[in-house]
Design an enzyme around this catalytic site. Structure first.
Site, PDB file in Angstrom:
ATOM      1  N   CYS A 175      81.787  60.499  58.995  1.00 30.67           N
ATOM      2  CA  CYS A 175      81.214  61.233  58.069  1.00 30.67           C
ATOM      3  C   CYS A 175      80.596  62.704  57.678  1.00 30.67           C
ATOM      4  CB  CYS A 175      80.440  60.044  56.755  1.00 30.67           C
ATOM      5  SG  CYS A 175      79.114  59.275  57.758  1.00 30.67           S
ATOM      6  N   GLU A 198      74.732  55.613  51.399  1.00 35.00           N
ATOM      7  CA  GLU A 198      75.098  55.983  53.232  1.00 35.00           C
ATOM      8  C   GLU A 198      76.333  56.931  52.508  1.00 35.00           C
ATOM      9  OE1 GLU A 198      73.604  58.357  54.890  1.00 35.00           O
ATOM     10  OE2 GLU A 198      71.561  56.977  54.745  1.00 35.00           O
TER      11      GLU A 198
HETATM   12  P1  NAD Z   1      84.909  53.031  51.310  1.00 36.04           P
HETATM   13  O1  NAD Z   1      84.246  52.878  50.298  1.00 36.04           O
HETATM   14  O2  NAD Z   1      86.601  53.363  50.281  1.00 36.04           O
HETATM   15  O3  NAD Z   1      85.136  51.696  51.882  1.00 36.04           O
HETATM   16  C1  NAD Z   1      83.701  50.981  52.326  1.00 36.04           C
HETATM   17  C2  NAD Z   1      83.389  49.645  52.225  1.00 36.04           C
HETATM   18  O4  NAD Z   1      83.428  49.280  50.494  1.00 36.04           O
HETATM   19  C3  NAD Z   1      84.987  48.715  52.734  1.00 36.04           C
HETATM   20  O5  NAD Z   1      83.798  48.035  53.507  1.00 36.04           O
HETATM   21  C4  NAD Z   1      85.283  48.437  51.365  1.00 36.04           C
HETATM   22  O6  NAD Z   1      85.914  46.810  51.374  1.00 36.04           O
HETATM   23  C5  NAD Z   1      84.425  48.396  49.921  1.00 36.04           C
HETATM   24  N1  NAD Z   1      84.487  48.948  49.691  1.00 36.04           N
HETATM   25  C6  NAD Z   1      85.646  48.623  48.525  1.00 36.04           C
HETATM   26  N2  NAD Z   1      85.567  48.696  47.042  1.00 36.04           N
HETATM   27  C7  NAD Z   1      84.333  48.547  47.178  1.00 36.04           C
HETATM   28  C8  NAD Z   1      83.724  47.870  45.693  1.00 36.04           C
HETATM   29  N3  NAD Z   1      83.739  48.277  44.598  1.00 36.04           N
HETATM   30  N4  NAD Z   1      82.262  46.555  45.412  1.00 36.04           N
HETATM   31  C9  NAD Z   1      81.746  46.939  46.910  1.00 36.04           C
HETATM   32  N5  NAD Z   1      82.116  46.982  48.574  1.00 36.04           N
HETATM   33  C10 NAD Z   1      83.596  47.815  47.944  1.00 36.04           C
HETATM   34  O7  NAD Z   1      85.072  53.791  52.623  1.00 36.04           O
HETATM   35  P2  NAD Z   1      86.306  54.072  53.651  1.00 36.04           P
HETATM   36  O8  NAD Z   1      87.234  54.551  52.997  1.00 36.04           O
HETATM   37  O9  NAD Z   1      85.921  52.810  54.397  1.00 36.04           O
HETATM   38  O10 NAD Z   1      85.217  54.902  54.420  1.00 36.04           O
HETATM   39  C11 NAD Z   1      85.002  56.311  54.491  1.00 36.04           C
HETATM   40  C12 NAD Z   1      83.994  57.506  53.697  1.00 36.04           C
HETATM   41  O11 NAD Z   1      82.779  56.281  53.772  1.00 36.04           O
HETATM   42  C13 NAD Z   1      84.160  58.271  53.534  1.00 36.04           C
HETATM   43  O12 NAD Z   1      83.571  58.687  52.213  1.00 36.04           O
HETATM   44  C14 NAD Z   1      82.864  58.444  54.880  1.00 36.04           C
HETATM   45  O13 NAD Z   1      82.802  60.174  54.381  1.00 36.04           O
HETATM   46  C15 NAD Z   1      82.168  57.667  54.306  1.00 36.04           C
HETATM   47  N6  NAD Z   1      81.068  57.414  54.846  1.00 36.04           N
HETATM   48  C16 NAD Z   1      79.768  57.450  55.233  1.00 36.04           C
HETATM   49  C17 NAD Z   1      79.249  56.957  56.277  1.00 36.04           C
HETATM   50  C18 NAD Z   1      77.059  57.622  56.061  1.00 36.04           C
HETATM   51  O14 NAD Z   1      76.756  57.516  56.941  1.00 36.04           O
HETATM   52  N7  NAD Z   1      77.338  59.082  55.240  1.00 36.04           N
HETATM   53  C19 NAD Z   1      79.297  57.099  57.642  1.00 36.04           C
HETATM   54  C20 NAD Z   1      80.737  56.449  57.537  1.00 36.04           C
HETATM   55  C21 NAD Z   1      81.502  57.066  56.528  1.00 36.04           C
END
Ligand code: NAD
Length: 486
Positions: free
Chosen positions: A287, A253
């Site tokens: 998001c 997601e």
């Molecule tokens: P992010 O992708 O930077 O981080 C999300 C999670 O992934 C965190 O727990 C982070 O520590 C982990 N992570 C980071 N790098 C990783 C890797 N290489 N391998 C595994 N895990 C890793 O996102 P963010 O900045 O925390 O959140 C914002 C983003 O999330 C925005 O793009 C937003 O649109 C999206 N989002 C989507 C939804 C949805 O339901 N579609 C909901 C909320 C947020």
């Protein structure tokens, strides 16, 4: 009342039970003030190995627990969420910069997820198919996947982790949750305490706060059979690649750049209210944020006037101390990112109507007009309190502009003609479309998810949860064996 810090969190990790950890400490800083409000033990990749081994052994026992006992534990967890609401919401406000009503809504939505999950174990979990072989019966049933890794972001850390954790547990899986370190109290350790107090057997649920190294190890681990990831498209793509290579199921997601279309026959009072809510709620860090306001040229000036009047009324400040509409962004880097997107767009000819100022982690509710598709404020996910407005001349142009984004999470359409709005909806490639409403919408009983760069068609909620968190098994039975030609 200050939300209290449990001293156990500083030295211990929840590996199905509280165990002392070897990792560094995470310093939890309040985004509103920069003050250090807690310290937590961070997990290491070695902790993922430990958790996966424990979970893998516990899963066989957990899947055999009778359905009514599983349901009882999840119902108890739902009650505990309500009992500890003040504490959980207090942490959501202080740790994540949420305003009170956002924290309350998130808790209620998480409670509904727990209640819905509690009803899953008693659903029928199979079908009987006919066979053309006399005396043969074909049973097809849903079975747990095994150990599931859940990786969650910081913006709605409780809901976006537990919407996977609860149904995954309900369907007989074990879960290792990796919350973001920026939200690991409300979106991690508090949830461990709640599930432990609800009576979940030791070893079934694990919480490993940590950064990308911990997340990567979780995705790669051979005993982890599925990853449910909510986060950015860039990280989701990497996770999808690893899951593809290791033949692991992945529910992704991801980000969004969601359009709200305002036709010339719309109620502009309702549309501008929707636009303000969709762009500014939780400082735009959603998001489903309304990231592009596409407005028919004949009403664009009127819409901009109404939207900017609403934006000017919004008070920005510390949500723990004062009643405000907008709290801080999660950190200064995010606030600077938003400022940069706006400034680059203004340099390309966009017009600042209201807002546009950053003060540390705070960014004002901002309305920008004269936007074109080349500008970053149109093409990039903003994730900040900015409403870019662009005019269009025909329904066909509006559809093309919506579809110009590679993201496909949510959209909204405002018109007094439902027929016309539905015709537009048919031409838009996004996962969720709301007519005469705004883009930020989530109901626990309806499958939620995006298309294109917003995800890989994983769905959360309602009937989708059974499919998402199980795999299936065909068992055929012959009353008596037969003789084959060999
Ligand atoms: P992010 O992708 O930077 O981080 C999300 C999670 O992934 C965190 O727990 C982070 O520590 C982990 N992570 C980071 N790098 C990783 C890797 N290489 N391998 C595994 N895990 C890793 O996102 P963010 O900045 O925390 O959140 C914002 C983003 O999330 C925005 O793009 C937003 O649109 C999206 N989002 C989507 C939804 C949805 O339901 N579609 C909901 C909320 C947020």
């Amino acid at each position: 009342m200050e939300p209290s810090v449990n001293p156990v969190w500083q030295q211990h990790l929840f590996l199905g039970s509280w165990q002392s950890g070897e990792g560094q400490q995470i310093t939890v800083k309040e985004p509103a003030t920069g003050e250090v409000i807690a310290r937590l033990k961070s997990a290491t990749p070695a902790d993922v190995d430990k958790a996966a081994t424990i979970a893998n052994a516990a899963q066989k026992r957990w899947m055999a627990v009778p359905f009514d006992q599983k349901a009882e534990i999840l119902r108890k967890a739902a009650l505990l969420l309500k009992e500890r609401a003040n504490e959980i919401c207090g942490w959501n406000i202080r740790e994540c910069g949420s305003i009170g009503p956002k924290a309350d809504w998130e808790l209620q939505a998480t409670y509904e997820q727990a209640q819905m999950a509690a009803a899953l174990p008693m659903q029928p979990n199979g079908q009987i198919f006919p066979s053309n072989i006399p005396g043969k019966r074909n049973y097809w049933k849903r079975v747990p996947i095994g150990t599931i890794g859940v990786i969650a972001p910081w913006n709605f850390p409780i809901l976006l982790s537990m919407r996977s954790v609860f149904p995954a547990l309900a369907m007989g899986n074990c879960v290792i949750l990796k919350p973001d370190p920026k939200s690991a109290i409300c979106g991690g350790v508090l949830m461990a305490e709640i599930l432990e107090d609800a009576g979940l057997p030791a070893g079934v649920f694990h919480v490993l706060p940590g950064g990308p190294d911990v997340g990567e190890r979780l995705v790669q681990h051979p005993l982890v059979k599925m990853i449910s990831f909510t986060g950015s498209t860039a990280v989701g793509r990497k996770i999808g690649e690893t899951c593809g290579r290791t033949l692991k199921k992945a529910a992704l997601e991801l980000g969004g750049n969601n359009a709200m279309v305002v036709l010339e026959d719309a109620d502009l009072s309702v549309a501008s209210s929707s636009g303000a809510w969709g762009s500014f709620l939780h400082q735009g860090q959603i998001c489903m944020q309304t990231g592009r306001h596409l407005v028919h040229r004949s009403v664009a000036d009127d819409y901009i006037k109404r939207l900017s009047a609403r934006a000017k009324n919004l008070v920005c400040g510390n949500p723990w101390k004062d009643q405000v509409h907008l709290g801080p962004l999660i950190n200064e880097a995010q606030a600077c990112r938003v400022e940069d997107i706006v400034n680059r767009s203004l340099a390309m000819g966009a017009i600042l109507v209201t807002g546009g100022k950053r003060n540390g982690n705070y960014y004002e509710a901002t309305v920008i007009a004269n936007v074109t598709p080349e500008m970053p404020v149109f093409s990039e996910e903003i994730f900040g309190p900015v409403a870019p407005v662009m005019a269009f001349d025909s329904d066909a142009e509006a559809c093309a502009l919506v579809n110009e984004s590679p993201y496909g999470l949510a959209a909204a359409i405002h018109s007094r003609s439902t027929e016309r709005a539905l015709r537009i909806a048919d031409q838009i490639q996004v996962g969720m479309i709301h007519i005469n409403d705004q883009t930020v919408s989530n109901e626990f009983q309806v499958p939620f998810g995006g298309m294109g760069n917003s995800g890989n068609s994983g769905r959360f909620g309602g009937p989708a949860n059974i499919e998402e968190f199980t795999t299936s098994q065909w068992i055929s039975v012959m009353e008596e064996g037969i003789q084959y030609p060999f």
